[in-house]
Design an enzyme around this catalytic site. Structure first.
Site, PDB file in Angstrom:
ATOM      1  N   GLN A 173       4.088   1.539  -1.174  1.00 59.13           N
ATOM      2  CA  GLN A 173       4.767   1.746  -2.353  1.00 59.13           C
ATOM      3  C   GLN A 173       3.740   2.225  -3.375  1.00 59.13           C
ATOM      4  O   GLN A 173       3.982   3.105  -4.349  1.00 59.13           O
ATOM      5  CB  GLN A 173       5.185   0.363  -3.098  1.00 59.13           C
ATOM      6  CG  GLN A 173       6.220  -0.114  -1.962  1.00 59.13           C
ATOM      7  CD  GLN A 173       7.565   1.035  -1.648  1.00 59.13           C
ATOM      8  OE1 GLN A 173       7.945   1.441  -2.732  1.00 59.13           O
ATOM      9  NE2 GLN A 173       8.093   0.817  -0.696  1.00 59.13           N
ATOM     10  N   HIS A 221       0.981   4.053  -2.992  1.00 57.52           N
ATOM     11  CA  HIS A 221       0.966   5.487  -2.591  1.00 57.52           C
ATOM     12  C   HIS A 221       2.001   6.330  -3.197  1.00 57.52           C
ATOM     13  O   HIS A 221       1.934   7.329  -3.825  1.00 57.52           O
ATOM     14  CB  HIS A 221       1.009   5.744  -1.100  1.00 57.52           C
ATOM     15  CG  HIS A 221      -0.358   6.160  -0.666  1.00 57.52           C
ATOM     16  ND1 HIS A 221      -1.118   7.203  -0.532  1.00 57.52           N
ATOM     17  CD2 HIS A 221      -1.143   5.268  -0.027  1.00 57.52           C
ATOM     18  CE1 HIS A 221      -2.235   6.814  -0.035  1.00 57.52           C
ATOM     19  NE2 HIS A 221      -2.294   5.605   0.409  1.00 57.52           N
ATOM     20  N   HIS A 275       0.837  -1.317   0.185  1.00 56.38           N
ATOM     21  CA  HIS A 275       0.081   0.129  -0.068  1.00 56.38           C
ATOM     22  C   HIS A 275       0.716   1.115   0.085  1.00 56.38           C
ATOM     23  O   HIS A 275       0.723   2.417  -0.772  1.00 56.38           O
ATOM     24  CB  HIS A 275      -0.765  -0.087   1.354  1.00 56.38           C
ATOM     25  CG  HIS A 275      -1.793   1.187   1.240  1.00 56.38           C
ATOM     26  ND1 HIS A 275      -2.873   1.475   0.356  1.00 56.38           N
ATOM     27  CD2 HIS A 275      -1.988   2.397   2.279  1.00 56.38           C
ATOM     28  CE1 HIS A 275      -3.676   2.241   0.884  1.00 56.38           C
ATOM     29  NE2 HIS A 275      -3.057   2.976   1.785  1.00 56.38           N
TER      30      HIS A 275
END
Length: 104
Positions: free
Chosen positions: A79, A81, A77
């Site tokens: 990464q 973002h 998650h």
């Protein structure tokens, strides 16, 4: 999961979110013709991405030196973002430039 790893992951998520928010604010400012603010917001987005990149590099360095970094859904998650924030920031820069050209 180690507390240090969790803190790094949360930093990635927060800095990615900050970068994307600042990039969006840059677009809004450019739409209003406030190019000084737009440029400032793009700079803030870049600073947030630099902070995220530094955290990410720290984790990559640990991994490269043999210290295993645990993979988790939270890490994926984070990464995600960062990648979305980088893409969004790049596009925001182009949109701001287009608004500048239209204004001139």
């Amino acid at each position: 999961m180690k507390e240090e790893t969790l803190q790094t992951i949360m930093g990635l998520i927060m800095n990615g979110g900050d970068a994307k928010s600042n990039a969006m604010e840059a677009i809004y400012a450019a739409k209003e013709g406030n190019f000084e603010n737009a440029d400032a917001k793009l700079k803030e987005a870049d600073e947030a991405l630099t902070r995220a990149h530094n955290s990410q590099t720290s984790m990559l360095t640990k991994e490269a030196s043999g210290e295993h970094v645990e993979m988790s859904l939270l890490m994926v998650h984070a990464q995600d973002h960062i990648m979305n924030a980088i893409t969004f920031r790049d596009l925001a820069g182009e949109v701001v430039d287009i608004h500048k050209k239209i204004a001139n």
